[in-house]
Scaffold this motif. Structure first.
Motif, PDB file in Angstrom:
ATOM      1  N   ASP A   1       5.215 -27.112  12.383  1.00  0.00           N
ATOM      2  CA  ASP A   1       4.964 -26.244  11.230  1.00  0.00           C
ATOM      3  C   ASP A   1       5.610 -24.867  11.427  1.00  0.00           C
ATOM      4  O   ASP A   1       6.230 -24.319  10.505  1.00  0.00           O
ATOM      5  CB  ASP A   1       3.459 -26.088  11.018  1.00  0.00           C
ATOM      6  N   LEU A   2       5.506 -24.321  12.623  1.00  0.00           N
ATOM      7  CA  LEU A   2       6.071 -23.008  12.883  1.00  0.00           C
ATOM      8  C   LEU A   2       7.594 -23.037  12.843  1.00  0.00           C
ATOM      9  O   LEU A   2       8.234 -22.093  12.355  1.00  0.00           O
ATOM     10  CB  LEU A   2       5.575 -22.476  14.236  1.00  0.00           C
ATOM     11  N   LEU A   3       8.180 -24.118  13.323  1.00  0.00           N
ATOM     12  CA  LEU A   3       9.637 -24.225  13.262  1.00  0.00           C
ATOM     13  C   LEU A   3      10.130 -24.328  11.821  1.00  0.00           C
ATOM     14  O   LEU A   3      11.203 -23.816  11.480  1.00  0.00           O
ATOM     15  CB  LEU A   3      10.119 -25.439  14.058  1.00  0.00           C
ATOM     16  N   GLU A   4       9.350 -24.965  10.972  1.00  0.00           N
ATOM     17  CA  GLU A   4       9.730 -25.057   9.563  1.00  0.00           C
ATOM     18  C   GLU A   4       9.743 -23.687   8.907  1.00  0.00           C
ATOM     19  O   GLU A   4      10.580 -23.389   8.058  1.00  0.00           O
ATOM     20  CB  GLU A   4       8.783 -25.992   8.815  1.00  0.00           C
ATOM     21  N   VAL A   5       8.799 -22.829   9.290  1.00  0.00           N
ATOM     22  CA  VAL A   5       8.782 -21.458   8.777  1.00  0.00           C
ATOM     23  C   VAL A   5      10.077 -20.749   9.150  1.00  0.00           C
ATOM     24  O   VAL A   5      10.691 -20.051   8.333  1.00  0.00           O
ATOM     25  CB  VAL A   5       7.561 -20.687   9.321  1.00  0.00           C
ATOM     26  N   VAL A   6      10.513 -20.933  10.391  1.00  0.00           N
ATOM     27  CA  VAL A   6      11.743 -20.291  10.863  1.00  0.00           C
ATOM     28  C   VAL A   6      12.954 -20.851  10.118  1.00  0.00           C
ATOM     29  O   VAL A   6      13.841 -20.095   9.693  1.00  0.00           O
ATOM     30  CB  VAL A   6      11.893 -20.489  12.386  1.00  0.00           C
ATOM     31  N   ARG A   7      13.009 -22.161   9.959  1.00  0.00           N
ATOM     32  CA  ARG A   7      14.139 -22.774   9.244  1.00  0.00           C
ATOM     33  C   ARG A   7      14.238 -22.268   7.801  1.00  0.00           C
ATOM     34  O   ARG A   7      15.321 -22.157   7.241  1.00  0.00           O
ATOM     35  CB  ARG A   7      13.985 -24.295   9.246  1.00  0.00           C
ATOM     36  N   ALA A   8      13.081 -21.949   7.228  1.00  0.00           N
ATOM     37  CA  ALA A   8      13.058 -21.462   5.846  1.00  0.00           C
ATOM     38  C   ALA A   8      13.389 -19.976   5.750  1.00  0.00           C
ATOM     39  O   ALA A   8      13.389 -19.404   4.655  1.00  0.00           O
ATOM     40  CB  ALA A   8      11.693 -21.735   5.229  1.00  0.00           C
ATOM     41  N   GLY A   9      13.671 -19.346   6.904  1.00  0.00           N
ATOM     42  CA  GLY A   9      14.050 -17.941   6.889  1.00  0.00           C
ATOM     43  C   GLY A   9      12.940 -16.986   7.237  1.00  0.00           C
ATOM     44  O   GLY A   9      13.118 -15.763   7.130  1.00  0.00           O
ATOM     45  N   GLY A  10      11.799 -17.488   7.639  1.00  0.00           N
ATOM     46  CA  GLY A  10      10.665 -16.620   7.936  1.00  0.00           C
ATOM     47  C   GLY A  10      10.605 -16.167   9.385  1.00  0.00           C
ATOM     48  O   GLY A  10      11.255 -16.737  10.265  1.00  0.00           O
ATOM     49  N   THR A  11       9.814 -15.144   9.625  1.00  0.00           N
ATOM     50  CA  THR A  11       9.581 -14.631  10.968  1.00  0.00           C
ATOM     51  C   THR A  11       8.218 -15.106  11.456  1.00  0.00           C
ATOM     52  O   THR A  11       7.201 -14.883  10.785  1.00  0.00           O
ATOM     53  CB  THR A  11       9.621 -13.093  11.004  1.00  0.00           C
ATOM     54  N   VAL A  12       8.215 -15.768  12.596  1.00  0.00           N
ATOM     55  CA  VAL A  12       6.969 -16.189  13.244  1.00  0.00           C
ATOM     56  C   VAL A  12       6.731 -15.269  14.433  1.00  0.00           C
ATOM     57  O   VAL A  12       7.539 -15.228  15.371  1.00  0.00           O
ATOM     58  CB  VAL A  12       7.039 -17.652  13.714  1.00  0.00           C
TER      59      VAL A  12
END
Length: 278
Positions: free
Chosen positions: A70-81
């Motif tokens: 789930d966290l990697l998907e946030v990053v792929r979508a351009g988000g900052t984790v």
């Protein structure tokens, strides 16, 4: 679509004022804050006067594997984790390693917002050598396993840093004294950066006796590395002659060995000449 990033951020190990402006900004702006303990994060946010705008999720040793995708998907979508532990730097005896490894394998950006570190703070105030050191984390809880680990480290030349729980401190120091030697220099660093900060220095046996009383708080143990074995003059002569036999000038070989070991150059040179005589 732009790629986001994972940021591993160090949080205060005791004194809230050690929080950097960058940490405050990241907490307020990250799309997801993955916290080891969301309640402790809430307390930190309150003390800092910071309000998050992103989603806050728990990210600890028991659920980290399930959180990664789930966290990697946030990053792929351009988000900052933003990944934070309860104190100090994530992945150092704290959650975060599985996420970092997965991100690296996926080719996703990982960076850090450096800051407080119990390991470096303890090393710095210990009074022991800092030029070469290793971090060994928490020793095993079981006495037999702990003794095995310490036996393997008995010849470690680098300064060693450990974490330990207060109720196991005396037993651990006693085990270290048996494995490393009763007089091996060490320092117990307790509650670093906090109101009741305390650093107690001495030999391991002396520290084990001190720790037999009630000790509380977060603890780091810093232990001096094993002392180097003093080479005898005959051993040094053998080394000098071996270097000379390989083509090095005898005087140059003597100078190099003397400077590396601290022996008197004139004495070593005389011994090497005597050994060369038929």
């Amino acid at each position: 679509m732009s790629t986001g990033r994972i940021v591993l951020a160090a949080t205060p190990i005791g004194n809230t004022e050690d929080a950097s402006p960058r940490l405050r900004h990241l907490l307020a702006t990250a799309d997801v804050v993955a916290a080891e303990d969301t309640r402790r994060l809430g307390g930190l946010l309150q003390r800092l006067g910071v309000r998050t705008t992103g989603r806050v999720v728990s990210h600890h040793e028991h659920n980290e594997a399930a959180r990664v995708a789930d966290l990697l998907e946030v990053v792929r979508a351009g988000g900052t984790v933003l990944v934070v532990s309860d104190a100090g730097m994530p992945t150092v005896s704290d959650p975060g390693f599985l996420l970092v490894r997965a991100a690296v394998e996926a080719g996703l950006p990982v960076t850090t917002a450096p800051g407080p570190s119990a390991v470096l703070a303890a090393l710095a105030v210990s009074g022991l050598a800092t030029d070469r050191f290793c971090f060994e984390g928490f020793p095993p809880r079981k006495a037999g396993e702990r003794a095995t680990v310490f036996a393997d480290l008995a010849r470690e030349r680098r300064t060693m840093v450990f974490f330990e729980a207060p109720h196991r401190l005396a037993a651990t120091l006693a085990a270290m004294a048996r494995a490393f030697g009763a007089d091996r220099p060490a320092a117990v660093c307790r509650e670093l950066t906090k109101t009741y900060e305390e650093v107690v220095r001495g030999g391991l046996d002396e520290l084990a006796t001190w720790a037999s009383g009630e000790v509380r708080g977060e603890i780091a143990i810093v232990v001096a590395g094993a002392p180097g074995k003093e080479a005898s003059m005959p051993d040094l002569v053998v080394e000098v002659l071996a270097r000379a036999d390989s083509g090095e000038r005898l005087k140059d070989a003597v100078t190099a060995v003397a400077e590396a070991t601290g022996v008197a150059k004139r004495e070593l040179y005389a011994a090497a000449l005597a050994a060369r005589r038929p």
